[in-house]
Write a protein that holds these residues in place. Structure first.
Motif, mmCIF file in Angstrom:
data_model
loop_
_atom_site.group_PDB
_atom_site.id
_atom_site.type_symbol
_atom_site.label_atom_id
_atom_site.label_comp_id
_atom_site.label_asym_id
_atom_site.label_seq_id
_atom_site.Cartn_x
_atom_site.Cartn_y
_atom_site.Cartn_z
ATOM 1 N N GLU A 1 0.722 18.410 3.850
ATOM 2 C CA GLU A 1 0.909 18.945 5.203
ATOM 3 C C GLU A 1 -0.025 20.092 5.546
ATOM 4 O O GLU A 1 -0.448 20.230 6.696
ATOM 5 C CB GLU A 1 2.372 19.398 5.397
ATOM 6 C CG GLU A 1 3.354 18.266 5.637
ATOM 7 C CD GLU A 1 3.952 17.686 4.355
ATOM 8 O OE1 GLU A 1 3.371 17.902 3.269
ATOM 9 O OE2 GLU A 1 4.993 17.014 4.447
ATOM 10 N N GLU B 1 9.067 13.471 0.654
ATOM 11 C CA GLU B 1 10.319 14.205 0.926
ATOM 12 C C GLU B 1 11.510 13.241 0.970
ATOM 13 O O GLU B 1 12.602 13.560 0.498
ATOM 14 C CB GLU B 1 10.181 14.980 2.242
ATOM 15 C CG GLU B 1 9.183 16.124 2.105
ATOM 16 C CD GLU B 1 8.915 16.834 3.423
ATOM 17 O OE1 GLU B 1 8.377 16.185 4.344
ATOM 18 O OE2 GLU B 1 9.249 18.020 3.532
ATOM 19 N N LYS C 1 0.800 -1.221 0.000
ATOM 20 C CA LYS C 1 0.000 0.000 0.000
ATOM 21 C C LYS C 1 0.836 1.276 0.000
ATOM 22 O O LYS C 1 0.445 2.274 -0.613
ATOM 23 C CB LYS C 1 -0.885 -0.029 1.254
ATOM 24 C CG LYS C 1 -2.043 0.902 1.191
ATOM 25 C CD LYS C 1 -3.061 0.566 2.247
ATOM 26 C CE LYS C 1 -4.015 1.712 2.433
ATOM 27 N NZ LYS C 1 -4.976 1.455 3.492
ATOM 28 N N GLY D 1 6.398 13.532 4.529
ATOM 29 C CA GLY D 1 7.781 13.088 4.735
ATOM 30 C C GLY D 1 8.174 11.916 3.851
ATOM 31 O O GLY D 1 9.360 11.709 3.573
HETATM 32 N N1 CAA Z 1 1.470 9.046 10.661
HETATM 33 C C1 CAA Z 1 1.011 8.153 11.570
HETATM 34 N N2 CAA Z 1 0.164 7.167 11.256
HETATM 35 C C2 CAA Z 1 -0.252 7.096 9.972
HETATM 36 C C3 CAA Z 1 0.188 7.988 8.982
HETATM 37 C C4 CAA Z 1 1.103 9.000 9.378
HETATM 38 N N3 CAA Z 1 1.595 9.898 8.512
HETATM 39 N N4 CAA Z 1 -0.400 7.672 7.812
HETATM 40 C C5 CAA Z 1 -1.178 6.592 8.064
HETATM 41 N N5 CAA Z 1 -1.082 6.241 9.360
HETATM 42 C C6 CAA Z 1 -1.769 5.137 10.051
HETATM 43 C C7 CAA Z 1 -3.225 5.477 10.301
HETATM 44 O O1 CAA Z 1 -3.363 6.261 11.479
HETATM 45 C C8 CAA Z 1 -3.815 4.099 10.440
HETATM 46 O O2 CAA Z 1 -3.489 3.612 11.736
HETATM 47 P P1 CAA Z 1 -4.657 2.975 12.676
HETATM 48 O O3 CAA Z 1 -5.081 1.745 11.926
HETATM 49 O O4 CAA Z 1 -3.942 2.695 13.957
HETATM 50 O O5 CAA Z 1 -5.725 3.989 12.766
HETATM 51 C C9 CAA Z 1 -3.013 3.267 9.443
HETATM 52 O O6 CAA Z 1 -1.813 3.998 9.206
HETATM 53 C C10 CAA Z 1 -3.711 3.070 8.112
HETATM 54 O O7 CAA Z 1 -4.086 4.348 7.603
HETATM 55 P P2 CAA Z 1 -5.564 4.716 7.146
HETATM 56 O O8 CAA Z 1 -6.577 3.925 7.906
HETATM 57 O O9 CAA Z 1 -5.711 6.197 7.180
HETATM 58 O O10 CAA Z 1 -5.520 4.175 5.649
HETATM 59 P P3 CAA Z 1 -6.354 4.717 4.405
HETATM 60 O O11 CAA Z 1 -6.172 3.727 3.310
HETATM 61 O O12 CAA Z 1 -7.761 5.041 4.808
HETATM 62 O O13 CAA Z 1 -5.655 6.109 3.977
HETATM 63 C C11 CAA Z 1 -3.789 7.544 3.551
HETATM 64 C C12 CAA Z 1 -4.343 6.101 3.506
HETATM 65 C C13 CAA Z 1 -4.522 8.412 2.509
HETATM 66 C C14 CAA Z 1 -2.304 7.476 3.204
HETATM 67 C C15 CAA Z 1 -4.011 8.139 4.961
HETATM 68 O O14 CAA Z 1 -3.488 7.215 5.926
HETATM 69 C C16 CAA Z 1 -3.351 9.461 5.199
HETATM 70 O O15 CAA Z 1 -3.856 10.490 4.741
HETATM 71 N N6 CAA Z 1 -2.226 9.486 5.947
HETATM 72 C C17 CAA Z 1 -1.566 10.696 6.347
HETATM 73 C C18 CAA Z 1 -0.821 11.333 5.174
HETATM 74 C C19 CAA Z 1 -0.210 12.647 5.605
HETATM 75 O O16 CAA Z 1 -0.882 13.590 5.953
HETATM 76 N N7 CAA Z 1 1.138 12.720 5.579
HETATM 77 C C20 CAA Z 1 1.863 13.883 5.972
HETATM 78 C C21 CAA Z 1 2.343 13.740 7.385
HETATM 79 S S1 CAA Z 1 2.987 15.243 8.061
HETATM 80 C C22 CAA Z 1 4.596 15.308 7.531
HETATM 81 O O17 CAA Z 1 5.071 14.448 6.809
HETATM 82 C C23 CAA Z 1 5.358 16.463 8.089
HETATM 83 C C24 CAA Z 1 6.704 16.707 7.513
HETATM 84 O O18 CAA Z 1 6.865 17.046 6.350
HETATM 85 C C25 CAA Z 1 7.866 16.634 8.386
#
Ligand code: CAA
Length: 268
Positions: free
Chosen positions: A146, A126, A71, A123
């Motif tokens: 973000e 990135e 995934k 990230g």
């Molecule tokens: N951090 C922590 N946990 C995360 C994660 C993340 N970035 N992305 C996914 N997960 C976890 C979810 O919390 C979930 O855990 P639980 O089962 O314990 O709830 C598990 O992974 C599966 O994720 P989803 O149920 O959300 O899966 P989905 O298929 O419905 O969606 C997705 C997939 C679209 C990738 C969605 O998980 C998502 O939007 N994730 C976050 C993406 C995001 O915003 N990334 C940016 C992070 S901030 C950053 O990176 C800052 C920086 O530049 C330094």
């Protein structure tokens, strides 16, 4: 740090990454599939430690970074880990991550290839952009979402995305938090190639094996020279002249040119 040769490293010490060696290539698999391989502090630390070991191992010529499961490559920094941070800890998260992993990879002396096998978000993208080049699977989705969380990319994304796809497209992608399909990422030159999930790693290995035929010292110099062109503090052309000249002092230059004149394959 422990400088044991590669085969003696106890990889069981890594909780969040797995290492596989194939010929002269190290495949580093980020292994938190339940969290979609989100980058927490420990994962960043482990990636740094593994890559530090490979620098000194002449048998390893190329690194491939990928994610475990079907995934995700990496779904971003671990949101659960920083959700309660204040301004100071936020700055520290970005600074320490950039130094320890993202800048470290960009300046890494051996080619680092990102095999993007699914979501590469925040990230995660990135990390892929810090790698020297990127291949992705057809199902990959890439973006810097973000701003939807109330932050901006902190691991170099505002800089590297604009370098790779241009300022206007980077502005659009970051402000809308949209995800790019593999097809669009290819059109934008964010990735070099798109393959099916089944073929992706093998195609990365093929490129790694081409890299293995060439002079490691010249490759290190080429990476430094290319990077110099994107560093405001350095004149890239002058850096190229300096590094080009240095090559003439290397044993690998003697081997490469001698092999050509003797009509045989160079042995680097
Ligand atoms: N951090 C922590 N946990 C995360 C994660 C993340 N970035 N992305 C996914 N997960 C976890 C979810 O919390 C979930 O855990 P639980 O089962 O314990 O709830 C598990 O992974 C599966 O994720 P989803 O149920 O959300 O899966 P989905 O298929 O419905 O969606 C997705 C997939 C679209 C990738 C969605 O998980 C998502 O939007 N994730 C976050 C993406 C995001 O915003 N990334 C940016 C992070 S901030 C950053 O990176 C800052 C920086 O530049 C330094």
């Amino acid at each position: 740090m422990n400088e044991l040769p590669l085969h003696k490293i106890n990889y069981m010490n890594f909780q969040n990454i797995k290492i596989e060696l194939k010929d002269k290539i190290a495949i580093v698999v980020i292994n938190r599939p339940k969290q979609l391989n989100a980058l927490n502090k420990m994962t960043i630390e482990e990636l740094h430690n593994a890559l530090s070991h490979f620098i000194n191992d002449a048998k390893i010529r190329t690194i491939i970074i990928t994610g475990s499961g079907e995934k995700a490559f990496v779904a971003g920094a671990d949101i659960k880990e920083f959700a309660d941070f204040d301004v100071e800890r936020g700055r520290d998260l970005a600074k320490s991550g950039q130094e320890k992993l993202f800048d470290f990879i960009e300046k890494y002396p051996k080619p680092v290839i990102a095999a993007i096998n699914g979501f590469a978000l925040g990230g995660g993208l990135e990390l892929a952009m810090a790698c020297h080049f990127r291949l992705c699977s057809e199902n990959a989705k890439m973006g810097l979402p973000e701003v939807s969380l109330g932050v901006i990319p902190g691991y170099g994304g505002t800089q590297r995305l604009a370098q790779l796809i241009g300022k206007g497209k980077a502005m659009e992608l970051i402000t809308t938090a949209k995800m790019l399909s593999s097809k669009k990422a290819l059109e934008h030159n964010l990735v070099n190639y798109v393959f099916s999930s089944e073929e992706l790693l093998n195609e990365c290995l093929k490129l790694g094996s081409l890299i293995s035929n060439n002079s490691p010292k010249a490759i290190t110099a080429a990476i430094e020279a290319i990077n110099a062109g994107f560093d405001n503090q350095v004149n890239g052309y002058e850096k190229e002249i300096e590094l080009f000249g240095n090559c003439f002092g290397s044993d690998e230059f003697i081997e490469g040119t001698t092999a050509f004149l003797e009509k045989r394959k160079a042995n680097f």
